[in-house]
Every structure is written in C-alpha cells, then in structure tokens.
Scaffold this motif. Structure first.
Motif, PDB file in Angstrom:
ATOM      1  N   MET A 256      34.596  16.199  78.351  1.00 17.39           N
ATOM      2  CA  MET A 256      33.882  15.007  78.827  1.00 17.39           C
ATOM      3  C   MET A 256      32.920  14.491  77.756  1.00 17.39           C
ATOM      4  SD  MET A 256      33.161  15.590  82.889  1.00 17.39           S
ATOM      5  CE  MET A 256      32.430  17.220  82.734  1.00 17.39           C
ATOM      6  N   PHE A 257      32.242  15.403  77.074  1.00 17.95           N
ATOM      7  CA  PHE A 257      31.307  15.038  76.013  1.00 17.95           C
ATOM      8  C   PHE A 257      32.034  14.265  74.909  1.00 17.95           C
ATOM      9  CE2 PHE A 257      29.494  16.409  71.874  1.00 17.95           C
ATOM     10  CZ  PHE A 257      28.273  15.750  71.952  1.00 17.95           C
ATOM     11  N   ILE A 258      33.158  14.780  74.461  1.00 11.62           N
ATOM     12  CA  ILE A 258      33.914  14.143  73.384  1.00 11.62           C
ATOM     13  C   ILE A 258      34.482  12.799  73.841  1.00 11.62           C
ATOM     14  CG2 ILE A 258      35.987  14.335  71.953  1.00 11.62           C
ATOM     15  CD1 ILE A 258      35.325  17.359  71.763  1.00 11.62           C
ATOM     16  N   GLN A 259      35.075  12.773  75.025  1.00  5.84           N
ATOM     17  CA  GLN A 259      35.639  11.524  75.539  1.00  5.84           C
ATOM     18  C   GLN A 259      34.555  10.452  75.702  1.00  5.84           C
ATOM     19  OE1 GLN A 259      38.875  10.646  75.955  1.00  5.84           O
ATOM     20  NE2 GLN A 259      39.286  12.596  74.985  1.00  5.84           N
ATOM     21  N   GLY A 260      33.393  10.859  76.179  1.00 10.98           N
ATOM     22  CA  GLY A 260      32.287   9.917  76.332  1.00 10.98           C
ATOM     23  C   GLY A 260      31.828   9.367  74.992  1.00 10.98           C
ATOM     24  N   GLY A 261      31.733  10.229  74.003  1.00 15.36           N
ATOM     25  CA  GLY A 261      31.342   9.790  72.665  1.00 15.36           C
ATOM     26  C   GLY A 261      32.353   8.824  72.070  1.00 15.36           C
TER      27      GLY A 261
ATOM     28  N   HIS B 231      30.971   0.057  71.269  1.00 14.75           N
ATOM     29  CA  HIS B 231      30.023  -0.491  70.300  1.00 14.75           C
ATOM     30  C   HIS B 231      30.663  -0.777  68.942  1.00 14.75           C
ATOM     31  CE1 HIS B 231      26.538   0.023  72.887  1.00 14.75           C
ATOM     32  NE2 HIS B 231      27.066   1.184  73.252  1.00 14.75           N
ATOM     33  N   ASN B 232      31.932  -0.414  68.792  1.00 18.01           N
ATOM     34  CA  ASN B 232      32.640  -0.571  67.524  1.00 18.01           C
ATOM     35  C   ASN B 232      31.809   0.024  66.382  1.00 18.01           C
ATOM     36  OD1 ASN B 232      34.827  -1.364  65.945  1.00 18.01           O
ATOM     37  ND2 ASN B 232      33.880  -3.317  65.414  1.00 18.01           N
ATOM     38  N   ASN B 233      31.372   1.270  66.599  1.00 19.07           N
ATOM     39  CA  ASN B 233      30.451   1.908  65.665  1.00 19.07           C
ATOM     40  C   ASN B 233      30.737   3.409  65.594  1.00 19.07           C
ATOM     41  OD1 ASN B 233      28.318   2.864  64.176  1.00 19.07           O
ATOM     42  ND2 ASN B 233      26.726   2.038  65.504  1.00 19.07           N
ATOM     43  N   LEU B 234      31.364   3.824  64.524  1.00 20.63           N
ATOM     44  CA  LEU B 234      31.674   5.245  64.349  1.00 20.63           C
ATOM     45  C   LEU B 234      30.434   6.091  64.080  1.00 20.63           C
ATOM     46  CD1 LEU B 234      34.969   5.102  62.268  1.00 20.63           C
ATOM     47  CD2 LEU B 234      34.686   5.690  64.674  1.00 20.63           C
ATOM     48  N   GLU B 235      29.342   5.472  63.678  1.00 25.83           N
ATOM     49  CA  GLU B 235      28.099   6.214  63.444  1.00 25.83           C
ATOM     50  C   GLU B 235      27.654   6.961  64.703  1.00 25.83           C
ATOM     51  OE1 GLU B 235      25.811   6.883  60.847  1.00 25.83           O
ATOM     52  OE2 GLU B 235      27.653   6.396  59.776  1.00 25.83           O
ATOM     53  N   LEU B 236      28.033   6.459  65.864  1.00 22.40           N
ATOM     54  CA  LEU B 236      27.669   7.119  67.116  1.00 22.40           C
ATOM     55  C   LEU B 236      28.284   8.512  67.221  1.00 22.40           C
ATOM     56  CD1 LEU B 236      28.023   4.076  69.534  1.00 22.40           C
ATOM     57  CD2 LEU B 236      25.913   5.092  68.663  1.00 22.40           C
TER      58      LEU B 236
ATOM     59  N   VAL C  47      28.443  14.470  66.798  1.00 22.45           N
ATOM     60  CA  VAL C  47      29.315  15.074  67.810  1.00 22.45           C
ATOM     61  C   VAL C  47      29.638  16.529  67.461  1.00 22.45           C
ATOM     62  CG1 VAL C  47      31.658  15.034  68.778  1.00 22.45           C
ATOM     63  CG2 VAL C  47      30.297  12.965  68.727  1.00 22.45           C
ATOM     64  N   TYR C  48      30.002  16.797  66.219  1.00 17.91           N
ATOM     65  CA  TYR C  48      30.402  18.152  65.839  1.00 17.91           C
ATOM     66  C   TYR C  48      29.274  19.164  66.014  1.00 17.91           C
ATOM     67  CZ  TYR C  48      32.348  21.958  63.049  1.00 17.91           C
ATOM     68  OH  TYR C  48      32.788  23.182  62.615  1.00 17.91           O
ATOM     69  N   PRO C  49      28.093  18.939  65.432  1.00 16.09           N
ATOM     70  CA  PRO C  49      27.031  19.932  65.627  1.00 16.09           C
ATOM     71  C   PRO C  49      26.598  20.051  67.088  1.00 16.09           C
ATOM     72  CG  PRO C  49      26.215  18.065  64.347  1.00 16.09           C
ATOM     73  CD  PRO C  49      27.681  17.882  64.504  1.00 16.09           C
ATOM     74  N   CYS C  50      26.622  18.948  67.810  1.00 15.84           N
ATOM     75  CA  CYS C  50      26.236  19.008  69.232  1.00 15.84           C
ATOM     76  C   CYS C  50      27.279  19.775  70.044  1.00 15.84           C
ATOM     77  CB  CYS C  50      26.045  17.612  69.795  1.00 15.84           C
ATOM     78  SG  CYS C  50      24.575  16.784  69.164  1.00 15.84           S
ATOM     79  N   ALA C  51      28.543  19.611  69.707  1.00 16.13           N
ATOM     80  CA  ALA C  51      29.604  20.349  70.398  1.00 16.13           C
ATOM     81  C   ALA C  51      29.449  21.848  70.137  1.00 16.13           C
ATOM     82  CB  ALA C  51      30.981  19.868  69.944  1.00 16.13           C
TER      83      ALA C  51
END
Length: 86
Positions: free
Chosen positions: A49-54, A61-66, A70-74
C-alpha cells in the motif's frame, strides 16, 4: 474497474500475485534476521500500500521527486538492519 468484472478480476489476480511475492520475500528476510517482520503478511500489505500510494501521488503530481525517500522509508517500515546512503 467497478463495471468491468473481467478486467477487475484480472487486475486483482495480478496484484495478489505481487502481494504474495512481497510476503515471501519478507518472510525469507525475517528468517535470515535482516528485517523485523514477525507477521510477514501484514508487513507485505502495508509495504504494498505504501509503494502503490507513493506511485499514485507521483503520477498525480507528475513528479518523481516524491519517490526520493521511498526506499529508505520502506526499509524503515520493515525494520531493516541496514543503513541507506542518500
């Protein structure tokens, strides 16, 4: 997919397969002492869910910076015993 039953079922099947893969990988990593995941099914669902939400937010937002963190938080979510270089 609320109206296309066949499509919805296929998408659900694919997502379940991914979730099963996550669960298996998390179970193995926990068994090796690499992460803390006594309930691999719950961790897999949460991580998925975390990854899909990200990914959804990045698309909206058309923004990969978001996705930068993800990796360190996962890894943190999984209780990984490694440090991630940013």
């Amino acid at each position: 997919c609320t109206q296309g039953t066949a499509l919805r079922e296929k998408v659900q099947e694919i997502l379940e397969r991914k979730l099963t893969y996550f669960e298996s990988a998390i179970r193995d990593a926990h068994a090796e002492g690499l992460i803390v995941a006594p309930d691999p099914k719950a961790k897999a669902k949460t991580l998925f869910m975390f990854i899909q939400g990200g990914l959804t937010q990045a698309r909206i937002h058309n923004n990969l910076e978001l996705l930068r963190d993800v990796y360190p938080c996962a890894l943190d979510l999984l209780g990984a015993k490694v440090e991630v270089n940013k």
